[in-house]
Design an enzyme around this catalytic site. Structure first.
Site, PDB file in Angstrom:
ATOM      1  CG  HIS A  32      -2.002  -0.959   1.175  1.00 11.23           C
ATOM      2  ND1 HIS A  32      -1.823  -2.288   1.449  1.00 11.23           N
ATOM      3  CD2 HIS A  32      -3.294  -0.810   0.852  1.00 11.23           C
ATOM      4  CE1 HIS A  32      -2.967  -2.908   1.306  1.00 11.23           C
ATOM      5  NE2 HIS A  32      -3.886  -2.046   0.948  1.00 11.23           N
ATOM      6  CG  HIS A 269      -4.709   5.972  -0.051  1.00 11.63           C
ATOM      7  ND1 HIS A 269      -4.028   4.941   0.567  1.00 11.63           N
ATOM      8  CD2 HIS A 269      -4.768   6.969   0.852  1.00 11.63           C
ATOM      9  CE1 HIS A 269      -3.716   5.311   1.791  1.00 11.63           C
ATOM     10  NE2 HIS A 269      -4.146   6.529   1.984  1.00 11.63           N
ATOM     11  CG  HIS A 480      -8.770  -2.041  36.507  1.00  6.60           C
ATOM     12  ND1 HIS A 480     -10.007  -1.927  35.939  1.00  6.60           N
ATOM     13  CD2 HIS A 480      -8.321  -0.773  36.674  1.00  6.60           C
ATOM     14  CE1 HIS A 480     -10.306  -0.657  35.767  1.00  6.60           C
ATOM     15  NE2 HIS A 480      -9.308   0.081  36.194  1.00  6.60           N
TER      16      HIS A 480
END
Lengths: 671, 671
Positions: A32, A269, A480
């Site tokens: 890309h 792109h 957590h």
């Protein structure tokens, strides 16, 4: 110089950049890669008129830093480097774009190509690195500059695209940059309204300029980025003139500019133009040079960067010579930092402990180490993502790094883990010997994993200080409590993970971490929330070897218990019991797999003899990977499920981390 | 109702919330719980005057959704749930806040406490979940509502704090929410200028309201959030009246309001008040009820929610009855979705392949599966983070989910991986049977790991479609090539990772993924960029068992080759060669460790008999964990370093993934 026509000198330079990229991408034909058709004008103006660098000395200290955050557009940077005369990017390197062992890899890699400051590709990382580079400049300038001698004085420029601007990490870093008022950071937004999926109308219609104003940046807009070179130059001058805010220059461009059929489409792109379209683009832009050839006058003009760079560097050398004379003490320190020479005997300040010394958490020992090192190692510079008083990472007495207080050393990152990670990477890659550290709860390495990975890949000497490392943290619960986190970090190549068992081992961890940082390698420390007893057999030396016996027996052990961190103490107690029952037990503390793997076979054999197959590992985390050290005949006491919300001691007990259970499992292994 | 005085009915209710929290936190005495002193007024107004829910039926479909993104403040939510009459939170549960096996864990967990919509704690996740919940509502409303019958019609409310607003993930999700014009999403910003480290002046001085304007949200500010209940109510009304933008209500409050010494300090952010301060707060707020006791009139008032809720639900039941009569076909589908009944024989559309069928990449097979399933499973709803045409995740013909086009099914997330992850979690936890999928390059799971982990923890039926899964992706280089990624994802409990070898196995992967989603479990697919030959022995059934022989021999094998994904074909070829040399070789394809571990011992033994110790695993990723399946006598062909930028085939060859190398290593294992 107003607008770039295709035949003006500027136009020839810009098209040289474009066509080098077109041909290199065409030849490589895969992945890309971005084509810098629209970005070339702004990059040209920047490199040609403003950036201060010496192509022949990419490591010249006071160079402006350049970061291509939109890393897939790296042919832009390679083309500029070749044209301006870097030795690290020759025309053959350009032809080898994206090939095995080439110096022009698919995304810019600082460890491959001298002159590339940081490794980009993963979007948003580069602009956050740039914030770190600017922070390093501000800090060193505040430390060393004198009213009559500005030794540290450079800009940091970055080019970002829509992709970077969508990524959360860039918002985090740019919000902090605005708060800190980093006036010498200038970012160009290649505003081409296209990302891989197509027009930004599809998913990205926010007012980016307004958002950057909200962050406290100085914002400008160049409307005709494809051709208004004077406008670009004016914007850069205005950006430099604003000294108390970072600057954001939105440059509206056309992606694939010059390509009649593919300009302004997503198709250009991420793909090569193809032979037919290249032909049309050549016609459109009036370019008839052979592939990889550029007009002599364009090359000559670009190569003036060599003479300019040499002059900038000589000028700075003169300043440095004066500084050394006038401010000799500071000069010695400056030189020490830049040459990466740690002060003699620095590690002696790291404390060791005896069993009778008070048991405190390893996060507390970490605080002690950091504060013992802080006066000895001025290069230590970092902080926490809003958990300063939980991570215990404050360098006491060294103040907060804030706008106008850049000489201070405690960075208050805010709740921005990923931004913190990439900023620390930038600080390290400033190359001035600064040793950044970033801290949060171990579980939140998940938020910043991409930056940690890049620290390992791109040779960043950072220290990742991660506390609250297991179910023992208790009530905050399963969201957590790390269970798989340490294993997932061990899996990252080139990252040293250390989980110290007590105070002495924490000192060992810091010894390794600082040495690693000095050698451009990251280290991650996993530290406890809860108190840990100091063990009789622990040592700094042992930590440097990754694993070592803390308790041993006569002759060959019948059983080896392997513990890490908070579980080593448990193993020691279990060993006492087993020994009293006549078993021959060795307890190995294994603070770091990577350090152990780096030892020679003889040492490894001495710690974990092949003949001793009865082994039990004990770690409050997943069992994944432990089979390597316990073997088919061994076992593991582990946590292979999510945790639970309850006091830490209860969690440890319910999950089997008790002396009784270790003894029972050990006996089962012994059979 | 104007301002809350401590003795007005509203004041009593608000203080009931406050003191339940104070006492619960005091009793639990650990971790980082937040006290809702400042947030209680806005939450009370919301729950008391606006939110439509039935405490006695937390799963009533059309309830408004509430998300406490600042999850550490969960006592706020538990207090509200108790006061309004949820059966899932009794006063005893409140007293057991943060204790082992309590229903009131340290952060809100949807899988523990009925009525909690999503699991929060890690900052920024909740607001992004809320965006997903609002997207689900918009999509279902567009699909099912008729001009005369709005079956799907609810709001999504979230409370965010400074921490959430600093996190990049929230910026990503809120930018997308603004782009999508999600008019029924209303977020409250508890603007108390404090985070764990202290005043937001330390690190967070951006103009948050301006940033949300830049995102395209409707923005309001309530200045006196501690007491101006009428102002809060007015703002909510105004927010509801704006139907084409999400709404952001900044509510300025004082953290720890009511506590004379600790109000407006960081100290109150993450710690209990302590007995002395509680006494002073009681005096200040005029509260003299015993701990965990609330005034009867306050409780009675709050419990009116039961009657209201029952009425809202009955009203909706009436609407539903009419809908079933008038729009029976749509009603059947709606009912099917909500009951989580997959259509009969849905999996039959998944194709199987023979070796003579064209070899394409597993990402291509994934596209085929998604598009085969799309018409059969209207619940499939998702997209890619700006890599639609690389991930191959477009449901062709089903349009883009955009403002005013909410019936469409392709979500264009933009370059916002972490936001995408949490948004998908929210879509799944809307509980309406939607099966969200999110896609990016496998390497960029690093950007969204926290959301993937939460999908596993909080029972989210999402499908993570991850392509470009190894060094074979080639030229994009080491920043893009996963090596440790799959291992790090396998380490996450409750996450099924599948790496299919060919087309048939990709169908198997989707069969598992859809069944998993239907059972509220996430699945992650690792798919190749490059073409993979279809194997003779592959099967859908085999994939469901995690590992199975694709090539076998007579009797007991002398050697077992274990491959995953793209490496299975290599193993098959190597086996051919070894077999021709007289060896007895079994090739096991092992697309999923987790699925294999879920099989009974007999099956596992049949695939990998203990007696067969000569084993060689082949996977283009790190060796970590493979010792479990190859044992002390086995070996692994792996990648234990970062990749390189070169064409994919060259990478695979240089790293040892060739038939010759597999054969050589196999012979070495055989000895």
């Amino acid at each position: 110089m107003a607008v770039a026509t295709t035949q003006s000198l500027e136009g020839l330079c810009i098209n040289s950049i474009r066509f080098l990229a077109i041909e290199a991408v065409e030849k490589a034909k895969s992945g890309h890669p971005g084509l810098p058709m629209g970005a070339a004008p702004m990059a040209f103006v920047l490199w040609d008129q403003f950036m201060r660098f010496n192509p022949k000395n990419p490591k010249w200290f006071n160079r402006d830093r350049f970061v291509l955050s939109a890393g897939h557009g790296c042919m832009l940077q390679y083309a500029l480097m070749y044209l301006t005369g870097y030795d690290s990017v020759t025309i053959d390197d350009i032809k080898q774009f994206r090939q095995w062992e080439s110096k022009t890899p698919g995304h810019p890699e600082n460890f491959e190509t001298e002159g590339v400051e940081v490794t980009t590709g993963p979007l948003g990382q580069g602009i956050a690195n740039a914030v770190g580079l600017a922070m390093a400049e501000a800090h060193l300038a505040a430390k060393f500059n004198k009213p009559d001698l500005a030794l540290v004085d450079h800009y940091t420029y970055a080019i970002v695209g829509d992709g970077c601007n969508m990524e959360g990490i860039s918002g985090e870093a740019c919000s902090l940059a605005g708060h800190l008022g980093l006036g010498k950071l200038i970012a160009f937004y290649d505003d081409n309204h296209i990302s891989i999926d197509g027009s930004t109308d599809i998913a990205f219609t926010e007012d980016v300029a307004k958002r950057f104003e909200a962050y406290g940046w100085h914002v400008q807009h160049v409307q005709e980025g494809n051709s208004d070179l004077a406008g670009i130059a004016k914007a850069i001058e205005a950006a430099k003139a604003v000294t108390d805010k970072p600057s954001f220059i939105k440059v509206t461009t056309t992606i694939g500019y010059g390509s009649p059929n593919k300009a302004n489409t997503a198709g250009v792109h991420g793909a090569a133009l193809g032979a037919d379209e290249i032909k049309l683009t050549r016609e459109y832009l009036g370019w008839d040079h052979a592939p990889f050839e550029v007009p002599d006058d364009a090359l000559a003009h670009m190569r003036k960067a060599i003479e300019r760079g040499s002059r900038y560097e000589a000028e700075w050398d003169e300043r440095w010579a004066q500084y050394k004379t006038k401010y000799s003490e500071e000069a010695v320190e400056f030189d020490r930092l830049l040459s990466g020479r740690l002060p003699e005997g620095w590690e002696k300040v790291l404390p060791t402990y005896k069993p009778e010394d008070k048991a405190v958490a390893s996060r507390k020992h970490s605080e002690i180490c950091l504060n013992a090192l802080a006066p000895i190692l001025p290069e230590l510079f970092g902080g926490s993502a809003d958990l300063t008083h939980s991570n215990l990472t404050e360098l006491k007495g060294f103040g907060n790094f804030q706008k106008g207080q850049y000489q201070n050393r405690n960075v208050r990152f805010g709740v921005r883990e990923h931004g913190m990670g990439a900023i620390c990477n930038g600080i390290a890659l400033h190359g001035s010997g600064l040793i950044p550290y970033g801290a949060t709860f171990l579980i939140f390495t998940d938020y910043m994993r991409a930056a940690i990975r890049l620290s390992a890949l791109s040779r960043v000497g950072a220290i990742w200080v991660m506390t609250h490392d297991s179910i023992a943290l208790g009530e905050d619960g399963p969201t957590h409590q790390p269970v798989e986190t340490i294993a997932s970090l061990r899996a990252i190549p080139q990252l040293t993970v250390i989980r110290p068992a007590d105070g002495t081992e924490t000192s060992g961890a810091y010894k390794v971490a600082v040495l690693n940082a000095n050698q451009h390698r990251p280290t991650l420390l996993a530290l406890s929330r809860q108190n840990l007893p100091n063990l009789a057999g622990s040592s700094i030396e042992g930590v440097t070897k990754g694993a070592y016996p803390v308790v041993d027996c006569e002759g060959i052990p019948g059983l080896i218990l392997i513990g890490t961190g908070s579980e080593v103490g448990l193993c020691v107690k279990a060993a006492e019991q087993l020994t009293s029952e006549g078993k021959k037990v060795r307890v190995v503390s294994m603070p770091s797999w990577e350090l152990f793997e780096a030892q020679d076979a003889a040492y490894q054999e001495s710690v974990l003899p092949k003949a001793v197959t009865k082994r039990l590992a004990v770690e409050a985390g997943v069992s994944m990977g432990w089979c390597k050290y316990v073997g088919d005949a061994g076992d593991v006491i582990s946590v292979d499920r999510f945790g639970a919300s309850a006091p830490g001691g209860i969690c440890m007990e319910k999950f089997g981390f008790t002396v009784d259970n270790v003894v029972a499992k050990a006996k089962a292994v012994l059979g």
